[in-house]
Design a protein around this motif. Structure first.
Motif, PDB file in Angstrom:
ATOM      1  N   LEU A  63       0.829  -1.205   0.000  1.00 56.52           N
ATOM      2  CA  LEU A  63       0.000   0.000   0.000  1.00 56.52           C
ATOM      3  C   LEU A  63       0.864   1.257   0.000  1.00 56.52           C
ATOM      4  CD1 LEU A  63      -2.837   1.284   0.258  1.00 56.52           C
ATOM      5  CD2 LEU A  63      -2.583   1.120   2.741  1.00 56.52           C
ATOM      6  N   LEU A  64       1.935   1.261   0.811  1.00 56.52           N
ATOM      7  CA  LEU A  64       2.839   2.408   0.848  1.00 56.52           C
ATOM      8  C   LEU A  64       3.516   2.616  -0.500  1.00 56.52           C
ATOM      9  CD1 LEU A  64       4.551   1.852   4.333  1.00 56.52           C
ATOM     10  CD2 LEU A  64       2.847   3.571   3.756  1.00 56.52           C
ATOM     11  N   GLY A  84       0.934   3.886  -2.963  1.00 60.43           N
ATOM     12  CA  GLY A  84       0.617   5.273  -2.612  1.00 60.43           C
ATOM     13  C   GLY A  84       1.669   6.234  -3.128  1.00 60.43           C
ATOM     14  N   PHE A 133       1.274   6.773  -6.779  1.00 57.46           N
ATOM     15  CA  PHE A 133       0.128   7.629  -7.092  1.00 57.46           C
ATOM     16  C   PHE A 133       0.285   9.029  -6.508  1.00 57.46           C
ATOM     17  CE2 PHE A 133      -1.826   3.630  -8.250  1.00 57.46           C
ATOM     18  CZ  PHE A 133      -2.695   3.992  -9.266  1.00 57.46           C
ATOM     19  N   ILE A 176       1.098  10.129  -3.546  1.00 62.46           N
ATOM     20  CA  ILE A 176       0.760  10.459  -2.153  1.00 62.46           C
ATOM     21  C   ILE A 176       2.083  10.736  -1.447  1.00 62.46           C
ATOM     22  CG2 ILE A 176      -0.276   9.648  -0.010  1.00 62.46           C
ATOM     23  CD1 ILE A 176      -2.062   7.817  -1.624  1.00 62.46           C
ATOM     24  N   HIS A 177       2.416  12.001  -1.292  1.00 62.89           N
ATOM     25  CA  HIS A 177       3.715  12.397  -0.775  1.00 62.89           C
ATOM     26  C   HIS A 177       3.640  12.975   0.636  1.00 62.89           C
ATOM     27  CE1 HIS A 177       6.214  12.546  -4.750  1.00 62.89           C
ATOM     28  NE2 HIS A 177       5.561  11.414  -4.596  1.00 62.89           N
ATOM     29  N   PHE A 209       1.756   9.816   5.928  1.00 63.77           N
ATOM     30  CA  PHE A 209       1.322   8.563   5.315  1.00 63.77           C
ATOM     31  C   PHE A 209       2.372   7.475   5.516  1.00 63.77           C
ATOM     32  CE2 PHE A 209       1.283   5.916   1.379  1.00 63.77           C
ATOM     33  CZ  PHE A 209       0.039   5.304   1.553  1.00 63.77           C
TER      34      PHE A 209
END
Length: 454
Positions: A205-206, A209, A212, A214-215, A219
């Protein structure tokens, strides 16, 4: 979440800006631990190590293992050192992508040198200790403490060629990779596959992410903490979680530097200093200027990759808190418990592994490989100063102490005695390696660069 972490780290970041010597702080923590362990306060020192860490949310204790709260010693070695290995993982990824390990040609010599620096120390150790339970510590002299090694190199100032610093750093990075593999393969317990599979799902998932865009740093912080908890339950040493999470952190920023330059020029044109309202006490910005400055701040943050942003934030935490605390709780060698009769055994094995094994392994493998058509000695390095650098590779300390704790079970009297002996070997092996490496380099390096004062 990010703001909370920023508030916690800000005092450490300010401290780091003043550039105190992190290696000196680590050394001071080591000396203090040794003094306390051999003083009338020894009982209180060991009581502190056994102090339970009890951080609960309802009935859930964040730092427990098999239902029992972690002791201070376990908290530092299993939890805080996971942060240290997380930072090591980030640095390894950066070296592989854009550093000294980014191409086969650059990486070959440090890789070969590091292999020699891991194989020969184990052989030297096993010449002295090759039976159970002492043989469990064979991996102790494999480690190189890059912080201390570079600190000793730094004492020689501008006399040290850049190629030598790069070679030592790359060697230590490969050395860290070897240490991580050894910990994963040989220092994990019985594996519970259910939490392990869950942790692999979080790691996936990380990674997705990051792909995509997600920075957000929180997170990766939260995901990393969950992976650490699952690794703790799975039986695999939890510090490995830090390394694996680091490999999922994106190394590319959202905004590229050329786009940042163009956008910044536009924002600067929007700022009109003439609109600032003057008062007797302060300059009051207009709402438009506040918004522009906030946009500039956001743009700057998005131009730094999560990998570099996290590394920058963790450096003060690791160098000025975690590593000194690790040294303080692990360096308490009790000299009164070591009889002269044991010195030619485990302490000697660790000492020989660090001083003789590291020096011989790094030097011989590097020199022989550099003599082949596949590689060449880095510019500015010679056979003589390679010997000095090889000796500095014998400064094990941090990771050597860490592996010593994994090798011997301190909860049993026999294991605690062996651990005490191993620590003694680490201290003397690291000290003599650093001292001899410094003296050799001080003698063989040119007194000053051409055109520069001494």
């Amino acid at each position: 979440m990010e703001r909370t972490i920023h508030v916690i780290l800000q005092p450490l970041r300010r401290f780091a800006i003043q550039k105190p010597n992190a290696s000196l702080l680590l050394f001071a923590a080591t000396v203090l631990a040794m003094i306390l362990a051999n003083s009338p306060l020894a009982d209180r020192y060991h009581l502190l190590l056994d102090f339970p860490i009890d951080l609960k949310a309802g009935q859930f204790n964040f730092f427990s293992h098999h239902g029992e709260p972690m002791s201070m010693l376990a908290f530092v070695n299993d939890a805080l050192m996971a942060v240290f290995f997380f930072m090591i993982g980030l640095e390894i990824k950066q070296e592989v992508l854009v550093g000294e390990l980014s191409s086969v040609r650059k990486a070959l010599l440090p890789i070969v040198a590091a292999c020699g620096g891991m194989i020969v120390p184990v052989l030297c150790y096993m010449l002295v200790c090759h039976t159970h339970p002492e043989v469990s510590g064979a991996a102790i002299p494999m480690a190189t403490d890059i912080a201390f090694a570079l600190a000793v190199l730094g004492l020689l100032g501008k006399r040290v060629p850049l190629s030598m610093r790069i070679f030592l750093t790359a060697l230590a990075v490969v050395d860290d990779i070897g240490g991580i593999i050894i910990i994963a393969l040989f220092y994990s317990g019985h594996i519970d596959f259910h939490p392990l599979l869950m942790s692999l799902g979080i790691l996936a998932l990380l990674y997705v992410g990051g792909k995509f865009r997600i920075h957000r740093l929180w997170f990766f912080y939260i995901g990393g903490f969950i992976v650490w908890l699952l690794f703790l339950e799975s039986g695999i040493h939890p510090t490995i979680a830090g390394v694996l999470v680091a490999f999922t952190v994106p190394a590319r920023p959202v905004v590229k530097l050329d786009n940042f330059t163009a956008d910044m020029s536009e924002y600067l044109e929007m700022l009109d200093y003439a609109e600032v309202k003057q008062s007797s006490k302060a300059e009051v910005l207009t709402s438009k200027q506040v918004q522009v400055l906030n946009n500039i701040h956001t743009l700057a943050n998005r131009t730094i990759s999560p990998l570099q942003a996290i590394t920058d934030k963790l450096h003060p935490l690791v160098n000025y808190l975690i590593l000194p605390l690790f040294a303080f709780v692990n360096a308490g060698v009790t000299f009164g418990d070591i009889s002269p009769s044991v010195l030619p055994h485990l302490p000697l094995a660790v000492f020989l592994g660090l001083f003789i094994g590291k020096t011989l392994g790094i030097f011989a493998f590097s020199y022989l490989f550099a003599s082949t058509p596949l590689a060449a000695m880095p510019r500015g390095m010679s056979k003589r100063n390679l010997l000095g650098v090889s000796m500095l590779g014998g400064i094990g300390f941090t990771v050597a102490l860490f592996i010593a704790n994994l090798s011997f079970d301190a909860t049993s009297p026999a294991g605690a005695d062996l651990l005490n002996q191993a620590k003694l070997g680490v201290f003397f092996g690291s000290f003599i390696s650093g001292l001899c490496g410094y003296m050799v380099l001080r003698f063989v390096l040119p007194k000053s660069k051409e055109g520069e004062p001494n």
